[in-house]
Design an enzyme around this catalytic site. Structure first.
Site, PDB file in Angstrom:
ATOM      1  N   ARG A  69       7.547   0.793  13.057  1.00  0.00           N
ATOM      2  CA  ARG A  69       8.208   0.186  11.904  1.00  0.00           C
ATOM      3  C   ARG A  69       9.592  -0.586  12.243  1.00  0.00           C
ATOM      4  O   ARG A  69      10.014  -1.262  11.338  1.00  0.00           O
ATOM      5  CB  ARG A  69       8.706   1.311  11.155  1.00  0.00           C
ATOM      6  CG  ARG A  69       7.818   2.291  10.674  1.00  0.00           C
ATOM      7  CD  ARG A  69       8.521   3.446   9.559  1.00  0.00           C
ATOM      8  NE  ARG A  69       7.604   4.461   9.532  1.00  0.00           N
ATOM      9  CZ  ARG A  69       6.376   4.509   8.622  1.00  0.00           C
ATOM     10  NH1 ARG A  69       6.096   3.628   7.682  1.00  0.00           N
ATOM     11  NH2 ARG A  69       5.952   5.640   8.551  1.00  0.00           N
ATOM     12  N   ASN A  84       8.115  -5.769  -1.361  1.00  0.00           N
ATOM     13  CA  ASN A  84       7.944  -4.591  -0.361  1.00  0.00           C
ATOM     14  C   ASN A  84       6.608  -4.490   0.242  1.00  0.00           C
ATOM     15  O   ASN A  84       5.590  -3.950  -0.414  1.00  0.00           O
ATOM     16  CB  ASN A  84       8.251  -3.295  -0.890  1.00  0.00           C
ATOM     17  CG  ASN A  84       8.435  -2.208   0.160  1.00  0.00           C
ATOM     18  OD1 ASN A  84       7.945  -2.420   1.162  1.00  0.00           O
ATOM     19  ND2 ASN A  84       9.131  -1.230  -0.425  1.00  0.00           N
ATOM     20  N   GLU A 106      12.297  -9.895   1.408  1.00  0.00           N
ATOM     21  CA  GLU A 106      11.475  -8.660   1.664  1.00  0.00           C
ATOM     22  C   GLU A 106      12.517  -7.441   1.488  1.00  0.00           C
ATOM     23  O   GLU A 106      13.672  -7.576   2.105  1.00  0.00           O
ATOM     24  CB  GLU A 106      11.266  -8.834   3.203  1.00  0.00           C
ATOM     25  CG  GLU A 106      10.643  -7.623   3.920  1.00  0.00           C
ATOM     26  CD  GLU A 106      10.408  -7.718   5.603  1.00  0.00           C
ATOM     27  OE1 GLU A 106      10.545  -8.878   6.100  1.00  0.00           O
ATOM     28  OE2 GLU A 106      10.424  -6.756   6.211  1.00  0.00           O
ATOM     29  N   ALA A 148       3.368  -0.908   4.958  1.00  0.00           N
ATOM     30  CA  ALA A 148       2.883  -0.744   6.014  1.00  0.00           C
ATOM     31  C   ALA A 148       2.217  -2.329   6.582  1.00  0.00           C
ATOM     32  O   ALA A 148       2.403  -2.501   7.725  1.00  0.00           O
ATOM     33  CB  ALA A 148       1.847   0.070   6.208  1.00  0.00           C
ATOM     34  N   TYR A 186      11.853   8.547   0.446  1.00  0.00           N
ATOM     35  CA  TYR A 186      11.739   7.552  -0.636  1.00  0.00           C
ATOM     36  C   TYR A 186      12.355   7.716  -1.791  1.00  0.00           C
ATOM     37  O   TYR A 186      12.227   6.853  -2.774  1.00  0.00           O
ATOM     38  CB  TYR A 186      10.154   7.094  -0.728  1.00  0.00           C
ATOM     39  CG  TYR A 186       9.506   6.700   0.576  1.00  0.00           C
ATOM     40  CD1 TYR A 186       9.842   5.719   1.166  1.00  0.00           C
ATOM     41  CD2 TYR A 186       8.350   7.354   1.162  1.00  0.00           C
ATOM     42  CE1 TYR A 186       9.476   4.956   2.375  1.00  0.00           C
ATOM     43  CE2 TYR A 186       7.782   6.890   2.459  1.00  0.00           C
ATOM     44  CZ  TYR A 186       8.449   5.752   3.035  1.00  0.00           C
ATOM     45  OH  TYR A 186       7.661   5.274   4.195  1.00  0.00           O
ATOM     46  N   ARG A 226      13.547   4.434  11.993  1.00  0.00           N
ATOM     47  CA  ARG A 226      12.424   5.261  12.030  1.00  0.00           C
ATOM     48  C   ARG A 226      11.637   5.214  13.194  1.00  0.00           C
ATOM     49  O   ARG A 226      12.076   4.605  14.162  1.00  0.00           O
ATOM     50  CB  ARG A 226      11.610   5.190  10.743  1.00  0.00           C
ATOM     51  CG  ARG A 226      12.437   5.388   9.361  1.00  0.00           C
ATOM     52  CD  ARG A 226      11.744   5.070   8.171  1.00  0.00           C
ATOM     53  NE  ARG A 226      10.666   6.004   8.077  1.00  0.00           N
ATOM     54  CZ  ARG A 226       9.626   5.838   7.107  1.00  0.00           C
ATOM     55  NH1 ARG A 226      10.026   4.701   6.182  1.00  0.00           N
ATOM     56  NH2 ARG A 226       8.681   6.813   6.924  1.00  0.00           N
ATOM     57  N   HIS A 264      12.795  -2.992   1.633  1.00  0.00           N
ATOM     58  CA  HIS A 264      12.329  -1.634   1.806  1.00  0.00           C
ATOM     59  C   HIS A 264      13.521  -0.661   1.341  1.00  0.00           C
ATOM     60  O   HIS A 264      14.606  -0.950   1.404  1.00  0.00           O
ATOM     61  CB  HIS A 264      12.449  -1.606   3.594  1.00  0.00           C
ATOM     62  CG  HIS A 264      11.317  -2.611   4.133  1.00  0.00           C
ATOM     63  ND1 HIS A 264       9.998  -2.531   4.137  1.00  0.00           N
ATOM     64  CD2 HIS A 264      11.486  -3.633   4.945  1.00  0.00           C
ATOM     65  CE1 HIS A 264       9.497  -3.297   4.547  1.00  0.00           C
ATOM     66  NE2 HIS A 264      10.277  -4.339   5.199  1.00  0.00           N
ATOM     67  N   ARG A 292       5.538  12.191  -3.076  1.00  0.00           N
ATOM     68  CA  ARG A 292       5.700  12.671  -1.810  1.00  0.00           C
ATOM     69  C   ARG A 292       6.894  12.402  -0.963  1.00  0.00           C
ATOM     70  O   ARG A 292       7.239  11.141  -1.371  1.00  0.00           O
ATOM     71  CB  ARG A 292       4.560  12.561  -1.135  1.00  0.00           C
ATOM     72  CG  ARG A 292       3.102  13.585  -1.380  1.00  0.00           C
ATOM     73  CD  ARG A 292       2.057  12.919  -0.653  1.00  0.00           C
ATOM     74  NE  ARG A 292       2.114  12.590   0.605  1.00  0.00           N
ATOM     75  CZ  ARG A 292       1.549  11.575   1.413  1.00  0.00           C
ATOM     76  NH1 ARG A 292       0.897  10.679   0.698  1.00  0.00           N
ATOM     77  NH2 ARG A 292       1.837  11.333   2.578  1.00  0.00           N
ATOM     78  N   PRO A 333       0.863  -1.220   0.051  1.00  0.00           N
ATOM     79  CA  PRO A 333      -0.057  -0.208   0.098  1.00  0.00           C
ATOM     80  C   PRO A 333       0.718   1.159  -0.015  1.00  0.00           C
ATOM     81  O   PRO A 333       1.823   1.401   0.736  1.00  0.00           O
ATOM     82  CB  PRO A 333      -1.010  -0.182   1.274  1.00  0.00           C
ATOM     83  CG  PRO A 333      -0.152  -1.153   1.991  1.00  0.00           C
ATOM     84  CD  PRO A 333       0.468  -2.061   1.019  1.00  0.00           C
ATOM     85  N   ASN A 334       0.202   2.219  -0.783  1.00  0.00           N
ATOM     86  CA  ASN A 334       0.849   3.584  -1.096  1.00  0.00           C
ATOM     87  C   ASN A 334       2.028   3.760  -1.638  1.00  0.00           C
ATOM     88  O   ASN A 334       2.480   4.734  -1.924  1.00  0.00           O
ATOM     89  CB  ASN A 334       0.852   4.312   0.417  1.00  0.00           C
ATOM     90  CG  ASN A 334      -0.109   4.261   1.253  1.00  0.00           C
ATOM     91  OD1 ASN A 334      -1.173   4.963   0.770  1.00  0.00           O
ATOM     92  ND2 ASN A 334      -0.224   3.852   2.522  1.00  0.00           N
ATOM     93  N   SER A 354      13.558   2.519   2.424  1.00  0.00           N
ATOM     94  CA  SER A 354      14.038   3.425   3.605  1.00  0.00           C
ATOM     95  C   SER A 354      14.194   2.165   4.703  1.00  0.00           C
ATOM     96  O   SER A 354      14.320   0.921   4.685  1.00  0.00           O
ATOM     97  CB  SER A 354      12.993   3.953   4.553  1.00  0.00           C
ATOM     98  OG  SER A 354      11.904   3.127   4.884  1.00  0.00           O
TER      99      SER A 354
HETATM  100  O1  CA2 Z   1      10.678   1.712   3.245  1.00  0.00           O
HETATM  101  C1  CA2 Z   1       9.875   1.037   2.969  1.00  0.00           C
HETATM  102  O2  CA2 Z   1      10.069   0.541   1.705  1.00  0.00           O
HETATM  103  C2  CA2 Z   1       8.443   0.858   3.402  1.00  0.00           C
HETATM  104  O3  CA2 Z   1       8.196  -0.534   3.248  1.00  0.00           O
HETATM  105  C3  CA2 Z   1       7.753   1.933   2.883  1.00  0.00           C
HETATM  106  C4  CA2 Z   1       6.299   1.921   3.487  1.00  0.00           C
HETATM  107  C5  CA2 Z   1       6.448   1.968   5.022  1.00  0.00           C
HETATM  108  O4  CA2 Z   1       5.204   1.910   5.652  1.00  0.00           O
HETATM  109  C6  CA2 Z   1       7.382   0.997   5.640  1.00  0.00           C
HETATM  110  O5  CA2 Z   1       7.445   1.170   7.052  1.00  0.00           O
HETATM  111  C7  CA2 Z   1       8.825   0.858   5.083  1.00  0.00           C
HETATM  112  C8  CA2 Z   1       5.191   3.024   3.024  1.00  0.00           C
HETATM  113  C9  CA2 Z   1       5.242   3.201   1.671  1.00  0.00           C
HETATM  114  C10 CA2 Z   1       4.567   4.590   1.461  1.00  0.00           C
HETATM  115  O6  CA2 Z   1       5.148   5.032   0.456  1.00  0.00           O
HETATM  116  C11 CA2 Z   1       4.926   6.255  -0.069  1.00  0.00           C
HETATM  117  C12 CA2 Z   1       5.650   7.083  -0.965  1.00  0.00           C
HETATM  118  C13 CA2 Z   1       5.215   8.203  -1.338  1.00  0.00           C
HETATM  119  C14 CA2 Z   1       4.434   8.843  -0.788  1.00  0.00           C
HETATM  120  C15 CA2 Z   1       3.613   8.372   0.078  1.00  0.00           C
HETATM  121  C16 CA2 Z   1       3.853   7.178   0.641  1.00  0.00           C
END
Ligand code: CA2
Length: 145
Positions: free
Chosen positions: A113, A73, A100, A76, A23, A109, A102, A18, A10-11, A104
């Site tokens: 997380r 990936n 798996e 969340a 990211y 963080r 990520h 953003r 998701p996202n 970040s």
């Molecule tokens: O670091 C990562 O790849 C995460 O999996 C990214 C997830 C976060 O919940 C994990 O803790 C770490 C969030 C992805 C949201 O991505 C966005 C990117 C741009 C704008 C908004 C959200």
């Protein structure tokens, strides 16, 4: 193996729009192009993204049914989805690799997380290296190709 499933939760469809400080400024099309260019000859990158937990789970069933390695990936879902973990475990207990990844470093963080319910059943985990997390995972799953 001729296809690698690269699954994004998701996202991640909003990548590039953003939070570039966390990211980066590239999006999933850029990631697909990077991985396609990095893949050995004969390996197809099937990169997908969904905000839907059930869809992600069904894609993991597809990996099992077609014997495909997975780079995932879970975004969340990483931190709380036991349903996703159980589906991911089907992949690794079938003898298939599931990495798996990520973008970040979740451990640097917020505390929520720091927990991954997926890591314990994954083949391995790569985090904090931007899109290189995916590229290194691809190197690993295609190393014998
Ligand atoms: O670091 C990562 O790849 C995460 O999996 C990214 C997830 C976060 O919940 C994990 O803790 C770490 C969030 C992805 C949201 O991505 C966005 C990117 C741009 C704008 C908004 C959200």
């Amino acid at each position: 193996m001729s296809t690698v499933l690269v699954l994004n939760g998701p996202n991640l469809g909003r990548l590039g729009s953003r939070e570039p400080d966390v990211y980066g400024s590239a999006n999933l099309d850029d990631l697909r192009a990077l991985l396609t260019a990095s893949a050995p000859d004969g390996v197809t990158i099937d990169l997908r993204q969904t905000d839907d937990e059930a869809e992600l789970i069904h894609w993991l069933y597809e990996a099992v049914d077609n014997s495909l390695p997975v780079i995932i990936n879970p975004a969340a879902f990483t931190h709380y989805s036991y349903a996703l973990r159980d589906a991911a475990a089907l992949v690794t207990t079938a003898g298939l690799e599931l990495i798996e990844v990520h973008i970040s470093n979740p451990h640097a963080r917020e505390t929520f997380r720091h927990t991954s319910v997926v890591s314990a059943i994954a083949t391995g985990v790569i985090a904090g290296l931007g899109f290189d997390s995916y590229r290194l995972a691809l190197d690993f799953v295609t190393r014998k190709h």
